[in-house]
Design an enzyme around this catalytic site. Sequence first.
Site, PDB file in Angstrom:
ATOM      1  N   CYS A   1       5.000  11.273  36.471  1.00 26.33           N
ATOM      2  CA  CYS A   1       4.483  10.808  37.767  1.00 26.33           C
ATOM      3  C   CYS A   1       4.923  11.689  38.938  1.00 26.33           C
ATOM      4  CB  CYS A   1       4.902   9.367  38.006  1.00 26.33           C
ATOM      5  SG  CYS A   1       4.235   8.241  36.762  1.00 26.33           S
TER       6      CYS A   1
ATOM      7  N   LYS B   1      -7.401   6.189  33.213  1.00 28.85           N
ATOM      8  CA  LYS B   1      -7.357   6.507  34.645  1.00 28.85           C
ATOM      9  C   LYS B   1      -8.035   7.854  34.917  1.00 28.85           C
ATOM     10  CE  LYS B   1      -2.792   6.422  34.592  1.00 28.85           C
ATOM     11  NZ  LYS B   1      -1.350   6.611  34.833  1.00 28.85           N
TER      12      LYS B   1
ATOM     13  N   CYS C   1      10.538   9.538  32.740  1.00 24.88           N
ATOM     14  CA  CYS C   1       9.987   9.537  31.379  1.00 24.88           C
ATOM     15  C   CYS C   1       8.911  10.617  31.320  1.00 24.88           C
ATOM     16  CB  CYS C   1       9.427   8.146  31.020  1.00 24.88           C
ATOM     17  SG  CYS C   1       7.745   7.855  31.598  1.00 24.88           S
TER      18      CYS C   1
ATOM     19  N   CYS D   1      10.119   0.462  37.303  1.00 29.40           N
ATOM     20  CA  CYS D   1       9.147   0.980  36.348  1.00 29.40           C
ATOM     21  C   CYS D   1       9.495   0.557  34.925  1.00 29.40           C
ATOM     22  CB  CYS D   1       9.071   2.511  36.419  1.00 29.40           C
ATOM     23  SG  CYS D   1       7.905   3.143  35.207  1.00 29.40           S
TER      24      CYS D   1
ATOM     25  N   CYS E   1      10.011  10.538  40.694  1.00 34.40           N
ATOM     26  CA  CYS E   1       9.200   9.337  40.530  1.00 34.40           C
ATOM     27  C   CYS E   1      10.069   8.107  40.769  1.00 34.40           C
ATOM     28  CB  CYS E   1       8.599   9.300  39.128  1.00 34.40           C
ATOM     29  SG  CYS E   1       9.824   8.930  37.861  1.00 34.40           S
TER      30      CYS E   1
ATOM     31  N   ARG F   1      -8.819   6.893  40.824  1.00 36.00           N
ATOM     32  CA  ARG F   1      -7.643   6.480  41.619  1.00 36.00           C
ATOM     33  C   ARG F   1      -7.699   7.046  43.035  1.00 36.00           C
ATOM     34  NH1 ARG F   1      -3.339   4.921  38.481  1.00 36.00           N
ATOM     35  NH2 ARG F   1      -4.054   3.981  36.549  1.00 36.00           N
TER      36      ARG F   1
ATOM     37  N   ARG G   1      -0.090  -1.212  45.208  1.00 34.73           N
ATOM     38  CA  ARG G   1      -0.357   0.172  45.633  1.00 34.73           C
ATOM     39  C   ARG G   1      -1.627   0.201  46.492  1.00 34.73           C
ATOM     40  NH1 ARG G   1      -1.000   3.925  40.567  1.00 34.73           N
ATOM     41  NH2 ARG G   1       1.256   3.705  40.387  1.00 34.73           N
TER      42      ARG G   1
ATOM     43  N   LYS H   1      -8.448  10.974  38.076  1.00 32.82           N
ATOM     44  CA  LYS H   1      -7.848  11.408  39.346  1.00 32.82           C
ATOM     45  C   LYS H   1      -8.567  12.598  39.958  1.00 32.82           C
ATOM     46  CE  LYS H   1      -3.399   9.499  38.173  1.00 32.82           C
ATOM     47  NZ  LYS H   1      -1.957   9.731  37.937  1.00 32.82           N
TER      48      LYS H   1
HETATM   49 FE1  SRM Z   1       2.313   7.265  37.437  1.00 29.45          FE
HETATM   50  C1  SRM Z   1       2.326   4.947  34.993  1.00 29.45           C
HETATM   51  C2  SRM Z   1       4.305   5.362  39.281  1.00 29.45           C
HETATM   52  C3  SRM Z   1       1.667   9.267  40.053  1.00 29.45           C
HETATM   53  C4  SRM Z   1       1.106   9.676  35.304  1.00 29.45           C
HETATM   54  N1  SRM Z   1       3.110   5.426  37.194  1.00 29.45           N
HETATM   55  C5  SRM Z   1       2.961   4.605  36.123  1.00 29.45           C
HETATM   56  C6  SRM Z   1       3.558   3.223  36.389  1.00 29.45           C
HETATM   57  C7  SRM Z   1       2.481   2.342  36.956  1.00 29.45           C
HETATM   58  C8  SRM Z   1       4.287   2.564  35.200  1.00 29.45           C
HETATM   59  C9  SRM Z   1       3.523   1.645  34.284  1.00 29.45           C
HETATM   60  O1  SRM Z   1       2.421   1.986  33.813  1.00 29.45           O
HETATM   61  O2  SRM Z   1       4.046   0.567  34.033  1.00 29.45           O
HETATM   62  C10 SRM Z   1       4.601   3.624  37.454  1.00 29.45           C
HETATM   63  C11 SRM Z   1       5.029   2.515  38.420  1.00 29.45           C
HETATM   64  C12 SRM Z   1       6.457   2.732  38.854  1.00 29.45           C
HETATM   65  C13 SRM Z   1       6.894   1.849  39.941  1.00 29.45           C
HETATM   66  O3  SRM Z   1       7.800   1.020  39.705  1.00 29.45           O
HETATM   67  O4  SRM Z   1       6.405   1.960  41.058  1.00 29.45           O
HETATM   68  C14 SRM Z   1       3.967   4.852  38.034  1.00 29.45           C
HETATM   69  N2  SRM Z   1       2.777   7.212  39.333  1.00 29.45           N
HETATM   70  C15 SRM Z   1       3.699   6.410  39.908  1.00 29.45           C
HETATM   71  C16 SRM Z   1       4.019   6.838  41.323  1.00 29.45           C
HETATM   72  C17 SRM Z   1       4.344   5.685  42.250  1.00 29.45           C
HETATM   73  C18 SRM Z   1       5.168   7.859  41.252  1.00 29.45           C
HETATM   74  C19 SRM Z   1       5.865   8.180  42.535  1.00 29.45           C
HETATM   75  O5  SRM Z   1       7.085   8.237  42.457  1.00 29.45           O
HETATM   76  O6  SRM Z   1       5.242   8.412  43.567  1.00 29.45           O
HETATM   77  C20 SRM Z   1       2.728   7.604  41.649  1.00 29.45           C
HETATM   78  C21 SRM Z   1       1.652   6.740  42.215  1.00 29.45           C
HETATM   79  C22 SRM Z   1       0.430   7.525  42.542  1.00 29.45           C
HETATM   80  C23 SRM Z   1      -0.634   6.784  43.297  1.00 29.45           C
HETATM   81  O7  SRM Z   1      -0.415   6.509  44.479  1.00 29.45           O
HETATM   82  O8  SRM Z   1      -1.709   6.537  42.742  1.00 29.45           O
HETATM   83  C24 SRM Z   1       2.329   8.077  40.264  1.00 29.45           C
HETATM   84  N3  SRM Z   1       1.454   9.084  37.648  1.00 29.45           N
HETATM   85  C25 SRM Z   1       1.398   9.791  38.815  1.00 29.45           C
HETATM   86  C26 SRM Z   1       1.063  11.153  38.552  1.00 29.45           C
HETATM   87  C27 SRM Z   1       0.969  12.268  39.591  1.00 29.45           C
HETATM   88  C28 SRM Z   1      -0.411  12.462  40.112  1.00 29.45           C
HETATM   89  O9  SRM Z   1      -1.324  11.693  39.812  1.00 29.45           O
HETATM   90  O10 SRM Z   1      -0.586  13.430  40.848  1.00 29.45           O
HETATM   91  C29 SRM Z   1       0.909  11.270  37.187  1.00 29.45           C
HETATM   92  C30 SRM Z   1       0.617  12.574  36.405  1.00 29.45           C
HETATM   93  C31 SRM Z   1      -0.782  13.031  36.536  1.00 29.45           C
HETATM   94  C32 SRM Z   1      -1.643  12.429  35.477  1.00 29.45           C
HETATM   95  O11 SRM Z   1      -2.121  11.305  35.659  1.00 29.45           O
HETATM   96  O12 SRM Z   1      -1.826  13.067  34.429  1.00 29.45           O
HETATM   97  C33 SRM Z   1       1.149   9.963  36.626  1.00 29.45           C
HETATM   98  N4  SRM Z   1       1.748   7.274  35.452  1.00 29.45           N
HETATM   99  C34 SRM Z   1       1.347   8.383  34.772  1.00 29.45           C
HETATM  100  C35 SRM Z   1       1.191   8.031  33.383  1.00 29.45           C
HETATM  101  C36 SRM Z   1       0.736   8.978  32.238  1.00 29.45           C
HETATM  102  C37 SRM Z   1      -0.740   9.046  32.159  1.00 29.45           C
HETATM  103  C38 SRM Z   1      -1.205   9.826  30.945  1.00 29.45           C
HETATM  104  O13 SRM Z   1      -2.186  10.537  31.036  1.00 29.45           O
HETATM  105  O14 SRM Z   1      -0.600   9.700  29.889  1.00 29.45           O
HETATM  106  C39 SRM Z   1       1.547   6.658  33.277  1.00 29.45           C
HETATM  107  C40 SRM Z   1       1.562   5.805  32.001  1.00 29.45           C
HETATM  108  C41 SRM Z   1       0.217   5.323  31.606  1.00 29.45           C
HETATM  109  O15 SRM Z   1      -0.786   5.485  32.307  1.00 29.45           O
HETATM  110  O16 SRM Z   1       0.145   4.762  30.517  1.00 29.45           O
HETATM  111  C42 SRM Z   1       1.898   6.230  34.590  1.00 29.45           C
HETATM  112 FE1  SF4 Z   2       7.824   5.381  35.447  1.00 30.72          FE
HETATM  113 FE2  SF4 Z   2       7.747   7.447  33.821  1.00 30.72          FE
HETATM  114 FE3  SF4 Z   2       6.114   7.348  35.902  1.00 30.72          FE
HETATM  115 FE4  SF4 Z   2       8.653   7.738  36.314  1.00 30.72          FE
HETATM  116  S1  SF4 Z   2       7.304   9.135  35.173  1.00 30.72           S
HETATM  117  S2  SF4 Z   2       7.384   6.266  37.414  1.00 30.72           S
HETATM  118  S3  SF4 Z   2       9.590   6.579  34.729  1.00 30.72           S
HETATM  119  S4  SF4 Z   2       6.054   5.995  34.181  1.00 30.72           S
END
Ligand code: SRM
Ligand code: SF4
Length: 567
Positions: A475, A204, A471, A432, A426, A140, A71, A206
């Site tokens: 995201c 993390k 899930c 993922c 997402c 981030r 990323r 943001k």
């Molecule tokens: Fe996310 C984890 C993809 C934005 C909340 N996110 C992941 C992981 C890395 C899975 C993992 O931990 O193994 C995913 C990788 C999937 C893949 O195969 O690429 C993933 N997140 C993404 C992306 C690529 C989604 C997308 O379709 O665009 C976004 C990348 C953003 C970036 O460029 O930095 C992405 N993730 C978000 C957002 C939206 C935002 O930030 O505006 C959120 C919700 C906001 C927040 O953080 O509260 C988000 N991602 C999570 C979470 C839950 C965090 C939590 O507080 O519980 C996880 C899981 C974790 O961190 O344990 C996670």
């Molecule tokens: Fe993966 Fe869940 Fe984030 Fe979708 S919402 S990219 S399934 S961690």
Amino acid sequence: MTTHSVEDIKSESKRLRGALLDSLADPLTGALREDDTTVIKYHGSYQQDDRDLRDERRRQKLEPAYQFMIRTRTPGGVVTPQQWLKLDAIATRYSNHSLRITTRQAFQFHGVIKRELKATMQAINATLIDTLAACGDVNRNVMVAANPLESAAHAEVQDWAAKLSRHFLPNSRAYYEIWLDEELVAGSGEEEEPIYGSTYLPRKFKVAFAVPPVNDVDVFANDLGFIAVIEDGALAGFNVSIGGGMGASHGDAETYPRVANVVGFVTPDQVIAVATAVVTTQRDRGNRAVRKRARFKYTIDDHGLDAIVAEIESRAGFALAPARAFRFEHSGDRYGWVQGEDGHWHLTLHLSAGRIADRPGAPHLTGLREIANVHRGEFRMTPNQNLVIAGVPDSERKRIDALVHSHALDAGLRNGTALARAALACVALPTCGLAMAEAERYLPDFTGKLEPLLDKHGLRDAPILLRISGCPNGCSRPYLGEIALVGKAPGRYNLMLGADHRGQRLNTLYRENIAESEILDALDPLFARYAGERETDEGFGDFLHRSGVVALPPYPTHRQIPLELHP
Ligand code: SRM
Ligand code: SF4
């Protein structure tokens, strides 16, 4: 083998080096050592495996098809055409022939194998883009409103975001040593980390900068938000919001999405100080014992908003001024051409779930390469997974239009429903590791199934916000969708309804764990009612609230931004 806690791995990582060099050099496996799968996140990469191949590989007694996601750190999602061409070459050479625009304005590469990881990181670095701190318990990618209409003030906001992004970079040289062969110097592995300390943040973190009236960044989903206050075309400062976040776990009331609290106003020259105060407050007060409660939103709820604000003010050395009135109109992108105040044109394209690939009849990767070859402005990724071809002089519009058309980059705008154009999904399967259900791959199917329903009720042009997540981690920021599907199991989702279209109110669980046919059956009568009973310009989510179909969700804390802040 003992499994270390993330806190131990961080503190023993020698400032993010871990044993990565050994892990990368091991030819016997496509994977890293277990602890290094945590360390590598701070370098912007995740170890994954192709889940479509899992069963077959298991049958063949092979290790999973390990591969890496990378990323970028691209504050505000801005890249030049020269950078685009190089990123495109990397996608074709090392990754799965696609570029993926994320919901935080970054690129993701998927499918990079371990023995090509270093070459890929070097190639990314040669574009003058890095991946440092794109993942991990650090700040981030910083988001910035993609709408560039207020050109001068917008450029200033972008500048503050880039400054903040640099300010919060880890101080370690690990990245340069591991990927770029920088020579070790005295003190390597013991660098001072004045902001993060040796255990970095609890989780993390943001930050987003919004420019009203557009809330495309979903500022209230961020740990820290800056809402630009522009007076007479000049940037007066920012309202500050804290404590937003989406992540939750199914069936666990200790975790929940939360929209941020607006806590005050700062002038531009106070941005770095207040952000540092917020980050260090979270560093020292965040819950490091229970990782799922470690986000800043829970720190605020555990200690109380007033106490946290007082601590931020004391660390910053000044009091926040009272928040100024602001008004968001929507959180979506506005497609097509718009002219900025400097006379340049900007073209926003719709790209389904941000995936840029060459598909039959839709050679988007090639098309954008051709555009990058002639474009002299910049590309701007939007937080809605779309792309702005920005800064086009009047004389070049025709040429860009022709390339857009010949590569079907306008297909998403010409066909389909407004709902499909506004939708986010997402990544989910197959990369993922946390996905419970499909999202990106399901999005076109699902919006295709909704199309006849929307047509039946005359809602083809209603910009209803749909968000799909594989899930509950959220995201695609699903809890801010007027309609959201949150994955529970293959083919099964929680149906959430009733967020607004300004990113200011969370939605509510409407039906749990249902399959597609039940989702369509649930939505059909609601579309019918909306079509018949809505007030002028009333959004779908607002209608569902007014008509009593849904109420605010039963979470313990912040569910909607106080109305008094809207002028
Ligand atoms: Fe996310 C984890 C993809 C934005 C909340 N996110 C992941 C992981 C890395 C899975 C993992 O931990 O193994 C995913 C990788 C999937 C893949 O195969 O690429 C993933 N997140 C993404 C992306 C690529 C989604 C997308 O379709 O665009 C976004 C990348 C953003 C970036 O460029 O930095 C992405 N993730 C978000 C957002 C939206 C935002 O930030 O505006 C959120 C919700 C906001 C927040 O953080 O509260 C988000 N991602 C999570 C979470 C839950 C965090 C939590 O507080 O519980 C996880 C899981 C974790 O961190 O344990 C996670
Ligand atoms: Fe993966 Fe869940 Fe984030 Fe979708 S919402 S990219 S399934 S961690």
